[in-house]
Design a protein around this motif. Structure first.
Motif: not given
Lengths: 186, 66
Positions: A11, A15, A30, A33-34, A37, A40-41, A44, B44, B48-49, B52, B56, B59
């Motif tokens: 992922w 992303f 956008d 946001i990505f 993301a 975060v990934l 994590q 996890r 999360l993916a 999201i 989105w 949104w």
């Protein structure tokens, strides 16, 4: 540390590509946001937070449905890009993050049926993405947005009425329910 | 072209519903989309993916301007 980095999820790549693509489209929100993301990934696997590190949301079903109905109604009546709607979405995003992050992974391997299913459903998702991507690229190259319509191009104008926004909100929440319903922190 | 693309998107939606219907009727041959998602949600990163992506979509279609 090396093992954790090698254990990155696919992922992250998806992303990261989407982030670059949004930059190419000059859709900065956008892209933000990505980009977020992706970070975060990326991070994590390095965090192994326990259940006690995040508050466990204890909300009964009636309260959840009341909140969801309230959210859909507000989202239907609030105009696009209003401050209140953006705050609502951010609150929803934070609650979702707390719900989805807070516990470690279960270590179960996918069986043959799950692997086959992942390939079949993944191929369907990829095909739809390619159709959408082709339309988007052709619209950019030729400048004919109406002719090479993306899903957004077709759907967003329909979401100008409150009833349609309400209907879309219901479908969107229902999809979210299907995704999350089988998973709750134990 | 616009009509063709609209038909392609509708066909994709129909294909998803058809495949899922087939999977529900033949659980030993193909797992349904909700079952696959349920399996994916155990990790996890997947949780999360998927969260999201879902957030989105809301949104993008309800908040963002085209």
């Amino acid at each position: 540390m090396k093992g954790k980095i090698l254990g990155l999820s696919p992922w992250t790549g998806i992303f990261a590509i989407t982030f670059l693509f949004q930059l190419f489209r000059k859709e900065l929100v956008d892209a933000f946001i990505f980009g977020g993301a992706t970070i975060v990934l990326l991070l994590q696997p390095l965090f192994h937070l326990t259940k006690s590190a995040f508050p466990l949301l204890k909300i009964d079903k009636r309260a959840i449905w009341t909140l969801i109905s309230f959210f859909i109604l507000l989202a239907s009546f609030l105009p696009r890009q209003s401050l209140l709607l953006s705050i609502l979405f951010i609150i929803l995003g934070v609650i979702l993050f707390l719900e989805l992050w807070g516990v470690g992974e279960h270590k179960s391997k996918l069986d043959r049926l799950h692997t086959k299913g992942a390939w079949v459903w993944g191929t369907v998702a990829l095909s739809i993405s390619l159709i959408e991507l082709s339309a988007l690229v052709m619209a950019r190259v030729t400048g004919e947005d109406e002719r090479y319509a993306t899903i957004s191009e077709l759907l967003v104008p329909q979401l100008d009425t409150q009833f349609n926004r309400f209907l879309f909100g219901l479908i969107w929440i229902f999809i979210g329910y299907i995704v999350v319903r089988h998973w709750r922190r134990k | 072209m616009r009509n063709f693309l609209s038909l392609m998107y509708l066909f994709s939606l129909f294909l998803i519903l058809l495949l899922n219907f087939y999977a529900v009727r033949n659980p030993k041959k193909l797992i349904s989309l909700p079952t696959l998602l349920s399996g994916l949600m155990e990790q996890r990163a997947n949780r999360l993916a998927l969260g999201i992506i879902w957030w989105w979509l809301g949104w993008h279609f309800l908040f963002a301007a085209l």
